[in-house]
Design a protein around this motif. Structure first.
Motif, PDB file in Angstrom:
ATOM      1  N   GLU A 266       0.827  -1.200   0.000  1.00  0.00           N
ATOM      2  CA  GLU A 266       0.000   0.000   0.000  1.00  0.00           C
ATOM      3  C   GLU A 266       0.868   1.259   0.000  1.00  0.00           C
ATOM      4  O   GLU A 266       0.530   2.259  -0.616  1.00  0.00           O
ATOM      5  N   LYS A 267       1.997   1.176   0.690  1.00  0.00           N
ATOM      6  CA  LYS A 267       2.847   2.364   0.805  1.00  0.00           C
ATOM      7  C   LYS A 267       3.485   2.744  -0.529  1.00  0.00           C
ATOM      8  O   LYS A 267       4.047   3.818  -0.660  1.00  0.00           O
ATOM      9  N   PHE A 268       3.437   1.831  -1.502  1.00  0.00           N
ATOM     10  CA  PHE A 268       4.031   2.146  -2.800  1.00  0.00           C
ATOM     11  C   PHE A 268       3.061   2.885  -3.720  1.00  0.00           C
ATOM     12  O   PHE A 268       3.439   3.287  -4.811  1.00  0.00           O
ATOM     13  N   ILE A 269       1.811   3.014  -3.330  1.00  0.00           N
ATOM     14  CA  ILE A 269       0.906   3.878  -4.088  1.00  0.00           C
ATOM     15  C   ILE A 269       1.158   5.287  -3.590  1.00  0.00           C
ATOM     16  O   ILE A 269       0.686   5.665  -2.516  1.00  0.00           O
ATOM     17  N   TYR A 270       1.922   6.052  -4.354  1.00  0.00           N
ATOM     18  CA  TYR A 270       2.261   7.404  -3.924  1.00  0.00           C
ATOM     19  C   TYR A 270       1.070   8.318  -4.210  1.00  0.00           C
ATOM     20  O   TYR A 270       0.669   8.456  -5.367  1.00  0.00           O
ATOM     21  N   THR A 271       0.550   8.917  -3.172  1.00  0.00           N
ATOM     22  CA  THR A 271      -0.598   9.790  -3.351  1.00  0.00           C
ATOM     23  C   THR A 271      -0.129  11.207  -3.637  1.00  0.00           C
ATOM     24  O   THR A 271       1.068  11.501  -3.615  1.00  0.00           O
ATOM     25  N   LYS A 272      -1.103  12.090  -3.877  1.00  0.00           N
ATOM     26  CA  LYS A 272      -0.755  13.461  -4.244  1.00  0.00           C
ATOM     27  C   LYS A 272       0.011  14.163  -3.118  1.00  0.00           C
ATOM     28  O   LYS A 272       0.940  14.923  -3.391  1.00  0.00           O
ATOM     29  N   GLU A 273      -0.373  13.880  -1.867  1.00  0.00           N
ATOM     30  CA  GLU A 273       0.309  14.527  -0.741  1.00  0.00           C
ATOM     31  C   GLU A 273       1.793  14.180  -0.763  1.00  0.00           C
ATOM     32  O   GLU A 273       2.660  15.035  -0.617  1.00  0.00           O
ATOM     33  N   LYS A 274       2.084  12.907  -0.973  1.00  0.00           N
ATOM     34  CA  LYS A 274       3.478  12.465  -0.969  1.00  0.00           C
ATOM     35  C   LYS A 274       4.231  13.046  -2.171  1.00  0.00           C
ATOM     36  O   LYS A 274       5.382  13.462  -2.065  1.00  0.00           O
ATOM     37  N   LEU A 275       3.546  13.095  -3.317  1.00  0.00           N
ATOM     38  CA  LEU A 275       4.218  13.580  -4.522  1.00  0.00           C
ATOM     39  C   LEU A 275       4.459  15.086  -4.472  1.00  0.00           C
ATOM     40  O   LEU A 275       5.360  15.594  -5.131  1.00  0.00           O
ATOM     41  N   LEU A 276       3.634  15.797  -3.681  1.00  0.00           N
ATOM     42  CA  LEU A 276       3.792  17.258  -3.610  1.00  0.00           C
ATOM     43  C   LEU A 276       4.836  17.681  -2.592  1.00  0.00           C
ATOM     44  O   LEU A 276       5.040  18.868  -2.384  1.00  0.00           O
ATOM     45  N   GLU A 277       5.487  16.718  -1.948  1.00  0.00           N
ATOM     46  CA  GLU A 277       6.568  17.072  -1.023  1.00  0.00           C
ATOM     47  C   GLU A 277       7.600  17.931  -1.751  1.00  0.00           C
ATOM     48  O   GLU A 277       7.809  17.766  -2.944  1.00  0.00           O
ATOM     49  N   PRO A 278       8.241  18.879  -1.016  1.00  0.00           N
ATOM     50  CA  PRO A 278       9.201  19.739  -1.709  1.00  0.00           C
ATOM     51  C   PRO A 278      10.374  18.947  -2.289  1.00  0.00           C
ATOM     52  O   PRO A 278      10.809  17.955  -1.718  1.00  0.00           O
ATOM     53  N   LEU A 279      10.826  19.416  -3.437  1.00  0.00           N
ATOM     54  CA  LEU A 279      11.964  18.785  -4.098  1.00  0.00           C
ATOM     55  C   LEU A 279      13.233  19.028  -3.305  1.00  0.00           C
ATOM     56  O   LEU A 279      13.312  19.995  -2.546  1.00  0.00           O
ATOM     57  N   PRO A 280      14.257  18.191  -3.477  1.00  0.00           N
ATOM     58  CA  PRO A 280      15.562  18.521  -2.880  1.00  0.00           C
ATOM     59  C   PRO A 280      16.017  19.886  -3.379  1.00  0.00           C
ATOM     60  O   PRO A 280      15.805  20.213  -4.543  1.00  0.00           O
ATOM     61  N   PRO A 281      16.615  20.706  -2.500  1.00  0.00           N
ATOM     62  CA  PRO A 281      16.910  22.095  -2.861  1.00  0.00           C
ATOM     63  C   PRO A 281      17.732  22.246  -4.136  1.00  0.00           C
ATOM     64  O   PRO A 281      17.452  23.147  -4.948  1.00  0.00           O
ATOM     65  N   ASP A 282      18.729  21.354  -4.353  1.00  0.00           N
ATOM     66  CA  ASP A 282      19.569  21.536  -5.537  1.00  0.00           C
ATOM     67  C   ASP A 282      18.770  21.271  -6.813  1.00  0.00           C
ATOM     68  O   ASP A 282      18.941  21.956  -7.825  1.00  0.00           O
ATOM     69  N   VAL A 283      17.851  20.290  -6.751  1.00  0.00           N
ATOM     70  CA  VAL A 283      17.028  20.008  -7.925  1.00  0.00           C
ATOM     71  C   VAL A 283      16.079  21.171  -8.175  1.00  0.00           C
ATOM     72  O   VAL A 283      15.884  21.608  -9.313  1.00  0.00           O
ATOM     73  N   GLN A 284      15.519  21.705  -7.096  1.00  0.00           N
ATOM     74  CA  GLN A 284      14.603  22.835  -7.215  1.00  0.00           C
ATOM     75  C   GLN A 284      15.313  24.016  -7.882  1.00  0.00           C
ATOM     76  O   GLN A 284      14.772  24.632  -8.803  1.00  0.00           O
ATOM     77  N   ALA A 285      16.534  24.278  -7.418  1.00  0.00           N
ATOM     78  CA  ALA A 285      17.279  25.404  -7.972  1.00  0.00           C
ATOM     79  C   ALA A 285      17.539  25.201  -9.454  1.00  0.00           C
ATOM     80  O   ALA A 285      17.419  26.123 -10.268  1.00  0.00           O
ATOM     81  N   ARG A 286      17.863  23.969  -9.829  1.00  0.00           N
ATOM     82  CA  ARG A 286      18.168  23.684 -11.226  1.00  0.00           C
ATOM     83  C   ARG A 286      16.923  23.855 -12.091  1.00  0.00           C
ATOM     84  O   ARG A 286      16.985  24.395 -13.188  1.00  0.00           O
ATOM     85  N   LEU A 287      15.772  23.387 -11.577  1.00  0.00           N
ATOM     86  CA  LEU A 287      14.545  23.495 -12.362  1.00  0.00           C
ATOM     87  C   LEU A 287      14.089  24.947 -12.463  1.00  0.00           C
ATOM     88  O   LEU A 287      13.555  25.365 -13.490  1.00  0.00           O
ATOM     89  N   ASP A 288      14.320  25.716 -11.364  1.00  0.00           N
ATOM     90  CA  ASP A 288      13.912  27.118 -11.397  1.00  0.00           C
ATOM     91  C   ASP A 288      14.693  27.910 -12.431  1.00  0.00           C
ATOM     92  O   ASP A 288      14.195  28.883 -12.986  1.00  0.00           O
ATOM     93  N   SER A 289      15.935  27.475 -12.664  1.00  0.00           N
ATOM     94  CA  SER A 289      16.778  28.234 -13.593  1.00  0.00           C
ATOM     95  C   SER A 289      16.256  28.121 -15.025  1.00  0.00           C
ATOM     96  O   SER A 289      16.616  28.909 -15.879  1.00  0.00           O
ATOM     97  N   LYS A 290      15.453  27.110 -15.324  1.00  0.00           N
ATOM     98  CA  LYS A 290      14.886  27.012 -16.678  1.00  0.00           C
ATOM     99  C   LYS A 290      13.379  26.828 -16.568  1.00  0.00           C
ATOM    100  O   LYS A 290      12.876  26.235 -15.634  1.00  0.00           O
ATOM    101  N   GLY A 291      12.687  27.348 -17.508  1.00  0.00           N
ATOM    102  CA  GLY A 291      11.241  27.205 -17.528  1.00  0.00           C
ATOM    103  C   GLY A 291      10.556  28.242 -16.668  1.00  0.00           C
ATOM    104  O   GLY A 291      11.186  28.925 -15.854  1.00  0.00           O
ATOM    105  N   PRO A 292       9.223  28.396 -16.815  1.00  0.00           N
ATOM    106  CA  PRO A 292       8.487  29.406 -16.055  1.00  0.00           C
ATOM    107  C   PRO A 292       8.422  29.056 -14.583  1.00  0.00           C
ATOM    108  O   PRO A 292       8.409  27.884 -14.217  1.00  0.00           O
ATOM    109  N   LYS A 293       8.399  30.114 -13.729  1.00  0.00           N
ATOM    110  CA  LYS A 293       8.416  29.872 -12.285  1.00  0.00           C
ATOM    111  C   LYS A 293       7.005  29.724 -11.728  1.00  0.00           C
ATOM    112  O   LYS A 293       6.136  30.454 -12.047  1.00  0.00           O
TER     113      LYS A 293
END
Lengths: 406, 191
Positions: free
Chosen positions: B164-191
């Motif tokens: 059951e724990k492997f069904i990732y729900t929206k709450e789990k998927l909306l957890e914040p990204l690791p900061p370095d990944v977030q920074a990389r994604l913010d650098s490209k594409g709309p914010k």
């Protein structure tokens, strides 16, 4: 006291020689040296193999049937998982079949990236074969060294595609991504280092008397027999038949690269070993040339009916959004027809026969897996050999059960 | 290059004969014992290689204490992203579910209203579930998403104790990204 150990026959019974009968022995499916879940029913006369029967299908996953239920683009990640030691070559084979159906041109940069990824996969696959094949015969050091170098190849895979093994890096009409910055330098470091590592493996094995005693003259198959059995790849070339798809029917621009196809003569386990080691050196030659001649330009076709539009076009162009939605939700529809596309995998000729009925999913995909065809000849190779040699001979064919069973 | 030069072994084409039922242990494959001196040299060469490796630094890592770095493109666990103003990116178009080769994504969309605004567009994902036991990490969902809402992050240690724990729900998927990944994604594409 001596009388107690002698047995006298009862009255009226004559002494006769004890007969021997064949024993049937199951090797596998859970046997470490069958390189997967292969079961071999051996008929043994003492220690000598008289007859054998392969039992396959333990790893049957129904990929061929799965392809029929997926759009053409969705089939690519499935092709990875057939021959799981050389996924990029499966990707390219599958994608080439679709491109042949569509009669689609692939940009030169994509072709070169495909060649680089395929040659890396070939080296990686040969490293696993060398490592496990020698481990079966007790050479543990080679195994560890081979794994160390394969790690570098997996790192390159990861840096390019994001996954270490199941790359799924091709897309119909090209490749999914351009090379990341610094990747070619990382590859160049590997290319510079690797030949000396091959020297190390050869120092450990090529003249080693134990290795030679376990491989020379074993599992022999003559050139004529190999052709009759439909064997391809290093097993065929170890018997001296000059057939390599990269040379015979060049694809992905292999005709631009200068490389040799090593041939053996004796057709035994040792000749196959030498062929594969030499092939690793030739692959390095191809990689070296590919780095230097890598063309610039797009890495995927600009045919919007087949390839997804670039990400930065989506917010600007309505047309791009429509193409994007149609391609993702429905896919493209190649004209009805059937094609056969084939590539040289580390194990031999890997072919995809694809039938299209004009819909967005293939009507039928038949794979010609090299491992399956090469495995047939195993019975012939191990007949009359000792039980212990069976391990060495299975190793020398280099089968992947995912490829055999699909 | 002639055919002879390409040959990897110089031996003549003489396969060792198959043995009949009455023959015992096979003779040495080469028919003769190789010379002892050559054997010892070959073994010594091999031992020299292994001895050299013995003194070279180890290439292994003490996992899980030490971990090798993951590449920027690594395709691991999924995340759903938000815009900087806190609204969800996902617009519930279900393209990711259509693109998924193994059908592990379930999206049920609902209409945004002025009282309950979840995403900038007309619709948002009321339910968003990924069955991680089925996922093959091909990244097709990331390619398919028109608003770059779903991304594959660098996490690869996804073991858990129940299905059951492997069904990732929206709450789990909306957890914040690791900061370095977030920074990389913010650098490209709309914010």
């Amino acid at each position: 006291m001596a009388d107690t150990f002698t047995q006298t026959l009862p009255e009226g019974v004559e002494a006769r020689e004890l007969g021997s009968e064949w024993m049937e022995l199951n090797m596998g499916p859970q046997h470490p040296s069958t390189h997967g879940v292969l079961r071999i029913k051996l008929k043994l006369d003492g220690e000598v193999v008289r007859d054998s029967d392969m039992d396959i299908g333990y790893l049957h996953t129904g990929f061929e049937k799965s392809f029929e239920d997926k759009t053409y683009a969705q089939g690519i990640p499935f092709s990875d998982r057939m021959d799981y030691l050389a996924p990029p070559i499966n990707n390219v084979g599958f994608t080439m079949a679709v491109e042949k159906l569509l009669d689609l041109e692939v940009p030169p940069r994509a072709q070169a990236i495909r060649v680089i990824m395929m040659e890396l996969a070939r080296i990686g696959s040969h490293l696993i074969w060398l490592g496990t094949g020698s481990l079966d015969l007790g050479a543990v050091s080679t195994f560890l060294y081979c794994w160390r170098e394969r790690e570098q190849i997996l790192d390159l895979n990861e840096a390019y595609s994001g996954v270490r093994m199941m790359t799924s890096f091709t897309r119909v009409g090209g490749v999914a991504w351009d090379l990341p910055p610094g990747w070619l330098e990382q590859l160049q470091r590997f290319v510079d280092l690797f030949p000396s590592r091959v020297d190390d493996y050869e120092a450990l094995l090529t003249n080693n008397p134990i290795w030679k005693q376990r491989t020379v003259g074993l599992g022999t198959i003559s050139a004529a027999e190999a052709i009759e059995w439909g064997v391809t790849g290093p097993v065929l070339r170890g018997s001296g038949v000059d057939y390599d798809v990269r040379k015979a029917f060049p694809y992905c621009g292999y005709e631009q690269y200068d490389f040799n196809v090593p041939l053996g003569r004796a057709g035994d386990t040792y000749a196959r070993y030498l062929c594969r080691v030499q092939e690793m050196r030739e692959s390095i030659k191809i990689l070296d040339q590919a780095i230097r001649t890598l063309p610039d330009g797009p890495w995927i076709t600009d045919n919007r009916k087949v390839a997804l539009p670039p990400r930065d076009e989506l917010p600007q162009s309505m047309e791009a959004v429509i193409h994007h939605f149609r391609l993702v939700s429905e896919g493209f529809k190649p004209p009805a027809g059937d094609v056969y596309a084939f590539v040289e995998s580390p194990r031999g000729e890997l072919g995809f026969y694809m039938v299209s009925d004009g819909s967005n999913k293939p009507y039928r995909v038949k794979v010609r897996p090299p491992s399956f065809c090469n495995l047939q000849a195993l019975s012939k190779m191990i007949e009359g050999r000792l039980m212990a040699d069976v391990v060495a001979i299975i190793g020398s064919i280099d089968i992947i059960l995912g490829d055999v069973d699909r | 290059m002639s055919d002879e030069d390409r040959e990897v072994d110089g031996k003549p084409d003489q396969p060792t004969p198959l043995r009949g039922p009455d023959e015992g242990v096979p003779p040495h494959p080469e028919g003769k014992r190789p010379s002892v001196a050559a054997d010892i040299t070959a073994l010594a060469t091999g031992l020299k290689t292994t001895l050299g490796e013995f003194f070279s630094p180890a290439v292994t890592l003490e996992y899980p204490e030490d971990k090798s770095p993951r590449s920027e493109r690594y395709r691991g666990r999924h995340y759903l992203r938000r815009y900087e103003n806190g609204l969800e990116r996902c617009i519930g178009c279900e393209l990711c579910a259509a693109a998924c080769p193994v059908g592990c994504i379930l999206v049920i969309a609902a209409e945004n209203t002025d009282e309950n605004r979840v995403s900038p567009g007309e619709r948002y994902a009321k339910t968003y579930e990924i069955n991680m036991l089925r996922c093959i990490f091909c990244g097709y969902c990331e390619d398919a998403c028109p608003v770059q809402a779903i991304v594959l992050g660098p996490e690869y240690e996804l073991s858990d104790t129940s299905r059951e724990k492997f069904i990732y729900t929206k709450e789990k998927l909306l957890e914040p990204l690791p900061p370095d990944v977030q920074a990389r994604l913010d650098s490209k594409g709309p914010k």
